[in-house]
Motif scaffolding. Structure first.
Motif, short mmCIF file in Angstrom:
data_model
loop_
_atom_site.label_atom_id
_atom_site.label_comp_id
_atom_site.label_asym_id
_atom_site.label_seq_id
_atom_site.Cartn_x
_atom_site.Cartn_y
_atom_site.Cartn_z
N LEU A 57 0.92 -1.20 -0.08
CA LEU A 57 0.04 0.00 -0.15
C LEU A 57 0.80 1.35 -0.02
CD1 LEU A 57 -2.73 -1.19 2.50
CD2 LEU A 57 -3.14 -0.68 -0.12
N SER A 58 1.87 1.17 0.80
CA SER A 58 2.75 2.36 1.00
C SER A 58 3.32 2.89 -0.60
CB SER A 58 3.69 2.27 1.78
OG SER A 58 4.74 3.38 2.09
N TYR A 59 3.86 1.80 -1.23
CA TYR A 59 4.47 1.68 -2.42
C TYR A 59 3.52 2.38 -3.53
CZ TYR A 59 7.27 0.72 -6.69
OH TYR A 59 7.91 0.76 -7.92
N ILE A 60 2.47 1.75 -3.24
CA ILE A 60 1.29 2.25 -4.42
C ILE A 60 0.96 3.73 -4.20
CG2 ILE A 60 -0.94 1.87 -5.21
CD1 ILE A 60 -0.43 -1.01 -4.54
N ALA A 61 0.75 4.16 -3.12
CA ALA A 61 0.39 5.41 -2.59
C ALA A 61 1.48 6.53 -2.84
CB ALA A 61 0.14 5.49 -1.01
N GLY A 62 2.86 5.97 -3.00
CA GLY A 62 3.81 6.85 -3.24
C GLY A 62 3.84 7.02 -4.58
N LYS A 63 3.76 5.74 -5.33
CA LYS A 63 4.13 5.80 -6.64
C LYS A 63 2.81 6.71 -7.70
CE LYS A 63 4.26 2.56 -10.72
NZ LYS A 63 5.47 2.76 -11.48
N TYR A 64 1.94 6.77 -7.09
CA TYR A 64 0.45 7.29 -7.66
C TYR A 64 0.20 8.59 -7.11
CZ TYR A 64 0.85 3.21 -10.50
OH TYR A 64 0.99 1.98 -11.22
N ASN A 65 0.98 9.22 -6.35
CA ASN A 65 0.85 10.79 -5.76
C ASN A 65 -0.64 10.59 -4.66
OD1 ASN A 65 1.34 13.24 -5.63
ND2 ASN A 65 -0.30 13.81 -7.18
N LEU A 66 -0.50 9.45 -3.97
CA LEU A 66 -1.60 9.45 -2.99
C LEU A 66 -0.84 9.40 -1.67
CD1 LEU A 66 -3.96 6.81 -4.76
CD2 LEU A 66 -4.55 9.26 -4.20
N TYR A 67 0.31 9.83 -1.50
CA TYR A 67 1.08 10.05 -0.41
C TYR A 67 1.91 11.44 -0.49
CZ TYR A 67 3.28 6.97 3.47
OH TYR A 67 3.61 6.43 4.58
N GLU A 68 1.63 12.18 0.64
CA GLU A 68 2.23 13.57 0.85
C GLU A 68 3.76 13.45 0.92
OE1 GLU A 68 0.48 16.16 0.41
OE2 GLU A 68 -1.36 15.57 0.72
N LYS A 69 4.07 14.54 0.21
CA LYS A 69 5.74 14.68 0.02
C LYS A 69 6.30 14.93 1.44
CE LYS A 69 6.07 13.69 -4.43
NZ LYS A 69 4.66 13.34 -4.72
N ASP A 70 5.41 15.98 2.16
CA ASP A 70 5.93 16.45 3.39
C ASP A 70 5.82 15.30 4.52
OD1 ASP A 70 5.06 17.70 6.20
OD2 ASP A 70 6.17 18.97 5.34
N LEU A 71 7.14 15.32 5.29
CA LEU A 71 7.26 14.05 6.30
C LEU A 71 6.13 14.13 7.52
CD1 LEU A 71 11.10 13.67 6.80
CD2 LEU A 71 9.39 12.01 5.68
N LYS A 72 5.98 15.22 7.80
CA LYS A 72 4.87 15.28 8.79
C LYS A 72 3.44 15.07 8.23
CE LYS A 72 6.90 18.86 11.84
NZ LYS A 72 6.72 20.06 12.50
N ARG A 118 2.80 12.99 5.74
CA ARG A 118 2.91 11.33 6.03
C ARG A 118 2.90 10.78 7.15
NH1 ARG A 118 6.82 8.27 1.72
NH2 ARG A 118 6.48 9.51 -0.26
N ALA A 119 3.32 11.25 8.29
CA ALA A 119 3.15 10.80 9.36
C ALA A 119 1.69 10.72 10.04
CB ALA A 119 3.90 11.40 10.30
N TRP A 120 0.99 11.85 9.60
CA TRP A 120 -0.45 12.17 9.79
C TRP A 120 -1.36 10.99 8.99
CZ3 TRP A 120 -1.98 13.79 14.08
CH2 TRP A 120 -1.24 15.25 14.59
N ILE A 121 -0.91 10.86 7.54
CA ILE A 121 -1.49 9.84 6.84
C ILE A 121 -1.34 8.40 7.59
CG2 ILE A 121 -1.46 8.32 4.81
CD1 ILE A 121 -0.76 11.40 3.34
N ASP A 122 -0.14 8.15 7.85
CA ASP A 122 0.19 6.78 8.54
C ASP A 122 -0.73 6.39 9.73
OD1 ASP A 122 2.06 6.24 6.61
OD2 ASP A 122 3.83 6.87 7.99
N MET A 123 -0.90 7.53 10.46
CA MET A 123 -1.66 7.33 11.75
C MET A 123 -3.08 7.05 11.39
SD MET A 123 -0.14 10.09 14.69
CE MET A 123 -0.02 11.59 13.57
N TYR A 124 -3.56 7.89 10.65
CA TYR A 124 -4.83 7.62 10.33
C TYR A 124 -5.27 6.41 9.51
CZ TYR A 124 -5.02 12.77 10.91
OH TYR A 124 -5.03 14.13 11.43
N VAL A 125 -4.21 5.99 8.67
CA VAL A 125 -4.35 4.62 8.10
C VAL A 125 -4.30 3.46 9.09
CG1 VAL A 125 -3.07 2.91 6.65
CG2 VAL A 125 -3.25 5.30 5.60
N GLU A 126 -3.31 3.58 10.02
CA GLU A 126 -3.35 2.44 11.07
C GLU A 126 -4.62 2.63 11.57
OE1 GLU A 126 -0.71 0.21 11.57
OE2 GLU A 126 -0.59 1.01 9.61
#
Length: 217
Positions: free
Chosen positions: A66-81, A83-91
């Motif tokens: 999922l992480s790879y697909i999200a990054g590859k297709y612009n569904l994962y923010e570039k900003d690290l913070k 990304r951290a929020w996305i990770d928390m919400y996903v978990e």
């Protein structure tokens, strides 16, 4: 043109369904691979599926895929913070979905208890959090101002919980609006139409088939 990702899993939702959702949201076509996992021996890094063949890799482990697909297709923010929020919400969504994924494996009596637990946890622990996030963020999406992996995971969870508890969103007006908004996005709307590659809820026949496959390993 690169080859379409190939998805290897049994013919049901399980952990692959979130991967199907993410690819569909990104408007990426995919092919169905092997249901008979004995023929994949040697290809599965940890001897378990899902496995996705993509960009020359045979990827396993749902989170990594999922992480790879999200990054590859612009569904994962570039900003690290962000990304951290996305990770928390996903978990958070994954914790809720794990309650649902085991539901069909339980006895009828256990299913009744689990159904009550799904409704309770969704209504008191998880959905209030996402309602507040939308209120505080004051945007159409959970993070930033465009669709991300977190939004796709949340709409999947909302619709899946509603299959079990149809009135679950009655006390969450912002989630109701989120559901309507995200469901109307062209790629997601297409995935929700009959005849798409979205899987129906797992039934007893599918469970029996899956058990036969895994018992052979």
């Amino acid at each position: 043109m690169s080859e379409k990702p190939k998805l290897h899993y049994f013919n049901g939702r399980g952990r692959m369904e979130s991967i199907r959702w993410l690819l569909a949201a990104a408007a990426v076509g995919f092919e169905l691979g092997c249901y008979f996992f004995l023929s994949l021996d040697g290809a599965l890094l940890f001897q378990q599926v899902p496995m996705v063949e993509i960009d020359g890799m045979k990827m396993v482990q749902t989170r990594a895929i999922l992480s790879y697909i999200a990054g590859k297709y612009n569904l994962y923010e570039k900003d690290l913070k962000e990304r951290a929020w996305i990770d928390m919400y996903v978990e958070g969504v994954r914790d809720l979905m794990d309650l649902i994924r085991v539901h069909h494996k339980l006895s009828p009596q256990e299913q009744q208890k689990n159904l009550a637990l799904i409704g309770e946890k969704a209504a008191t622990r998880y959905f209030p959090v996402y309602e507040k996030i939308l209120k505080d963020h004051k945007d159409d999406f959970l993070v930033g101002n465009q669709l991300t992996w977190a939004d796709v995971q949340l709409i999947e969870a909302i619709l899946t919980v509603e299959e079990k508890v149809p009135t679950i969103l009655s006390e969450f007006p912002l989630l109701q609006a989120f559901k309507a908004r995200v469901s109307s996005i062209a790629t997601i709307k297409k995935f929700l139409q009959p005849g798409s590659q979205r899987k129906l809820p797992t039934d007893e026949k599918a469970v029996a088939f899956t058990n036969r496959i895994f018992n052979r390993r």
